[in-house]
Design a protein around this motif. Structure first.
Motif, PDB file in Angstrom:
ATOM      1  N   VAL A 180     -62.919 -45.364  23.052  1.00 36.51           N
ATOM      2  CA  VAL A 180     -62.174 -44.353  22.940  1.00 36.51           C
ATOM      3  C   VAL A 180     -60.945 -44.923  22.459  1.00 36.51           C
ATOM      4  N   ARG A 181     -60.458 -44.345  21.629  1.00 39.02           N
ATOM      5  CA  ARG A 181     -59.038 -44.674  21.178  1.00 39.02           C
ATOM      6  C   ARG A 181     -57.935 -43.315  20.824  1.00 39.02           C
ATOM      7  N   GLY A 182     -56.723 -43.614  20.779  1.00 37.97           N
ATOM      8  CA  GLY A 182     -55.982 -42.629  20.406  1.00 37.97           C
ATOM      9  C   GLY A 182     -55.505 -42.502  19.042  1.00 37.97           C
ATOM     10  N   ARG A 183     -55.555 -41.545  18.322  1.00 40.69           N
ATOM     11  CA  ARG A 183     -55.120 -41.366  16.923  1.00 40.69           C
ATOM     12  C   ARG A 183     -54.364 -39.921  16.610  1.00 40.69           C
ATOM     13  N   ARG A 184     -53.525 -39.877  15.410  1.00 41.76           N
ATOM     14  CA  ARG A 184     -53.361 -38.431  15.124  1.00 41.76           C
ATOM     15  C   ARG A 184     -54.134 -37.841  14.192  1.00 41.76           C
ATOM     16  N   ILE A 185     -54.547 -36.238  14.436  1.00 42.19           N
ATOM     17  CA  ILE A 185     -55.432 -35.733  13.885  1.00 42.19           C
ATOM     18  C   ILE A 185     -55.000 -35.391  12.302  1.00 42.19           C
ATOM     19  N   ASP A 203     -59.912 -40.064  20.372  1.00 50.49           N
ATOM     20  CA  ASP A 203     -61.104 -40.110  19.280  1.00 50.49           C
ATOM     21  C   ASP A 203     -62.142 -40.974  20.239  1.00 50.49           C
ATOM     22  N   THR A 204     -63.118 -40.187  20.414  1.00 48.46           N
ATOM     23  CA  THR A 204     -64.331 -40.856  21.174  1.00 48.46           C
ATOM     24  C   THR A 204     -65.461 -40.959  20.624  1.00 48.46           C
ATOM     25  N   ARG A 205     -66.374 -41.936  20.745  1.00 45.21           N
ATOM     26  CA  ARG A 205     -67.565 -42.367  20.099  1.00 45.21           C
ATOM     27  C   ARG A 205     -68.494 -42.603  21.346  1.00 45.21           C
ATOM     28  N   ARG A 206     -69.743 -41.979  21.631  1.00 45.11           N
ATOM     29  CA  ARG A 206     -70.477 -42.068  22.487  1.00 45.11           C
ATOM     30  C   ARG A 206     -71.973 -42.070  21.980  1.00 45.11           C
ATOM     31  N   THR A 207     -72.743 -43.330  22.189  1.00 51.42           N
ATOM     32  CA  THR A 207     -73.979 -43.340  21.611  1.00 51.42           C
ATOM     33  C   THR A 207     -75.024 -43.513  23.034  1.00 51.42           C
ATOM     34  N   SER A 208     -76.099 -42.944  23.456  1.00 57.43           N
ATOM     35  CA  SER A 208     -76.891 -42.856  24.482  1.00 57.43           C
ATOM     36  C   SER A 208     -78.244 -43.307  23.938  1.00 57.43           C
ATOM     37  N   ALA A 210     -82.578 -44.155  25.367  1.00 60.98           N
ATOM     38  CA  ALA A 210     -83.506 -43.841  26.394  1.00 60.98           C
ATOM     39  C   ALA A 210     -83.957 -45.414  27.016  1.00 60.98           C
ATOM     40  N   ALA A 211     -84.569 -45.291  28.125  1.00 60.13           N
ATOM     41  CA  ALA A 211     -85.036 -46.588  28.718  1.00 60.13           C
ATOM     42  C   ALA A 211     -85.680 -47.413  27.809  1.00 60.13           C
ATOM     43  N   ASP A 212     -86.770 -46.707  26.801  1.00 59.60           N
ATOM     44  CA  ASP A 212     -87.449 -47.571  26.070  1.00 59.60           C
ATOM     45  C   ASP A 212     -86.888 -48.076  24.619  1.00 59.60           C
ATOM     46  N   GLY A 213     -85.440 -47.712  24.473  1.00 56.51           N
ATOM     47  CA  GLY A 213     -84.622 -48.040  23.327  1.00 56.51           C
ATOM     48  C   GLY A 213     -84.372 -47.020  22.382  1.00 56.51           C
ATOM     49  N   SER A 214     -85.087 -46.147  22.666  1.00 54.71           N
ATOM     50  CA  SER A 214     -85.195 -44.942  21.475  1.00 54.71           C
ATOM     51  C   SER A 214     -84.001 -44.252  21.618  1.00 54.71           C
ATOM     52  N   PHE A 215     -83.417 -43.638  20.396  1.00 54.80           N
ATOM     53  CA  PHE A 215     -82.369 -43.023  20.124  1.00 54.80           C
ATOM     54  C   PHE A 215     -82.306 -41.866  20.954  1.00 54.80           C
ATOM     55  N   VAL A 216     -80.940 -41.357  21.486  1.00 57.24           N
ATOM     56  CA  VAL A 216     -81.165 -40.139  22.368  1.00 57.24           C
ATOM     57  C   VAL A 216     -79.895 -39.245  21.610  1.00 57.24           C
ATOM     58  N   GLU A 217     -78.821 -39.777  21.533  1.00 62.37           N
ATOM     59  CA  GLU A 217     -77.526 -38.732  20.900  1.00 62.37           C
ATOM     60  C   GLU A 217     -76.450 -39.704  20.772  1.00 62.37           C
ATOM     61  N   HIS A 218     -75.628 -39.300  19.634  1.00 61.00           N
ATOM     62  CA  HIS A 218     -74.483 -39.707  19.206  1.00 61.00           C
ATOM     63  C   HIS A 218     -73.385 -38.820  19.244  1.00 61.00           C
ATOM     64  N   VAL A 219     -72.419 -38.835  20.092  1.00 57.38           N
ATOM     65  CA  VAL A 219     -71.342 -37.602  19.994  1.00 57.38           C
ATOM     66  C   VAL A 219     -70.035 -38.250  19.582  1.00 57.38           C
ATOM     67  N   ALA A 220     -69.404 -37.694  18.645  1.00 57.08           N
ATOM     68  CA  ALA A 220     -67.982 -37.989  17.996  1.00 57.08           C
ATOM     69  C   ALA A 220     -67.219 -36.891  18.464  1.00 57.08           C
ATOM     70  N   GLY A 221     -66.197 -37.167  19.162  1.00 52.03           N
ATOM     71  CA  GLY A 221     -65.384 -36.296  19.676  1.00 52.03           C
ATOM     72  C   GLY A 221     -63.792 -36.507  19.482  1.00 52.03           C
ATOM     73  N   LEU A 222     -63.034 -35.328  19.803  1.00 53.42           N
ATOM     74  CA  LEU A 222     -61.731 -35.201  19.607  1.00 53.42           C
ATOM     75  C   LEU A 222     -61.162 -34.637  20.776  1.00 53.42           C
ATOM     76  N   LEU A 223     -60.357 -35.099  21.824  1.00 48.26           N
ATOM     77  CA  LEU A 223     -60.103 -34.695  23.029  1.00 48.26           C
ATOM     78  C   LEU A 223     -58.440 -34.600  23.372  1.00 48.26           C
ATOM     79  N   ASP A 224     -58.120 -33.391  23.880  1.00 53.24           N
ATOM     80  CA  ASP A 224     -56.788 -33.181  24.185  1.00 53.24           C
ATOM     81  C   ASP A 224     -56.231 -34.038  25.228  1.00 53.24           C
ATOM     82  N   PRO A 225     -55.490 -35.221  25.208  1.00 56.30           N
ATOM     83  CA  PRO A 225     -55.281 -36.181  26.352  1.00 56.30           C
ATOM     84  C   PRO A 225     -54.581 -35.362  27.614  1.00 56.30           C
ATOM     85  N   ASP A 226     -53.998 -34.147  27.286  1.00 54.43           N
ATOM     86  CA  ASP A 226     -53.407 -33.503  28.451  1.00 54.43           C
ATOM     87  C   ASP A 226     -54.411 -32.779  29.216  1.00 54.43           C
ATOM     88  N   HIS A 227     -55.909 -32.973  28.757  1.00 53.20           N
ATOM     89  CA  HIS A 227     -56.751 -32.117  29.525  1.00 53.20           C
ATOM     90  C   HIS A 227     -58.115 -33.075  29.885  1.00 53.20           C
TER      91      HIS A 227
END
Length: 235
Positions: A180-185, A203-208, A210-227
């Motif tokens: 997670v980091r802050g930046r201007r859009i 600005d967030t980046r989350r990668t998940s 599975a238990a066997d090491g296989s890829f599940v999901e990568h999420v790139a997000g922009l979040l309002d810090p007020d919420h």
């Protein structure tokens, strides 16, 4: 009346509290729609809406023809390391809006994640407040094009929570990382978020994985810090 939760929100909060409090352990099947409707004195439609909210939090999974089962095991869901949580869940009604579901190629992301294939199914969504339609987040979820997932561009998500779709595809997050980091859009992002270029967002980046090491999901997000706020769990 503003601030008063709707029926399905009240029910979802009660169920979430029971699950997080340990009254409903991981693996337990929730009562069926009819039983929950009787318990709370509401329609089955209201129960379905409440159950969808609990599922969106990653606390339960609903399997067609089999019912809903508790996923929460006392640790934060998803990557189990830390997550950015919406303050909007705490008394302010919000809704997710799906902008696009498409197949895409991204060699840069594949290289970053050390994946052999650069093909993904991308789900673009925003979250907005019901009261005034303020957009508080924009996210792109990149998923492996396995069975069930590769059908999404043609079929869409419908009323299903993305968490449920992942589980139906056999994709269950076990570990991962989130940055997670802050930046201007920029101007394009400002248009999507209905904001002004230069506004400050998380600005967030989350990668998940599975238990066997296989890829599940990568999420790139922009979040309002007020919420939104970052929550870390240790132990």
């Amino acid at each position: 009346m503003t601030g008063v939760p709707l029926k399905h929100q009240r029910i979802s909060r009660i169920l979430a509290r029971e699950i997080r409090g340990g009254r409903r352990p991981a693996g337990e099947q929730l009562p069926g729609e009819h039983a929950l409707a009787q318990r709370f004195g509401v329609s089955r439609t209201t129960v379905r809406a409440a159950r969808a909210e609990v599922s969106e939090e990653g606390l339960i999974a609903t399997r067609t023809g089999k019912g809903s089962y508790v996923l929460f095991d006392g640790r934060p869901p998803d990557d189990r390391l830390g997550r950015v949580c919406a303050r909007a869940r705490q008394g302010v009604e919000s809704r997710l809006r799906t902008l696009a579901v498409r197949a895409t190629h991204d060699s840069g992301l594949a290289t970053e994640l050390r994946l052999e294939k650069n093909t993904f199914v991308c789900v673009e969504r925003t979250r907005e407040l019901v009261a005034d339609a303020t957009v508080v987040s924009y996210e792109r979820s990149y998923l492996p094009p396995v069975s069930v997932i590769r059908e999404l561009p043609a079929q869409g998500l419908g009323q299903d929570a993305l968490t449920e779709v992942l589980l139906r595809a056999g994709l269950r997050p076990d570990h991962g990382e989130q940055r997670v980091r802050g930046r201007r859009i920029d101007a394009h992002e400002a248009e999507l978020l209905r904001r002004t270029p230069g506004d400050w967002f998380l600005d967030t980046r989350r990668t998940s994985w599975a238990a066997d090491g296989s890829f599940v999901e990568h999420v790139a997000g922009l979040l309002d810090p007020d919420h939104f706020e970052l929550t870390l769990a240790f132990g």
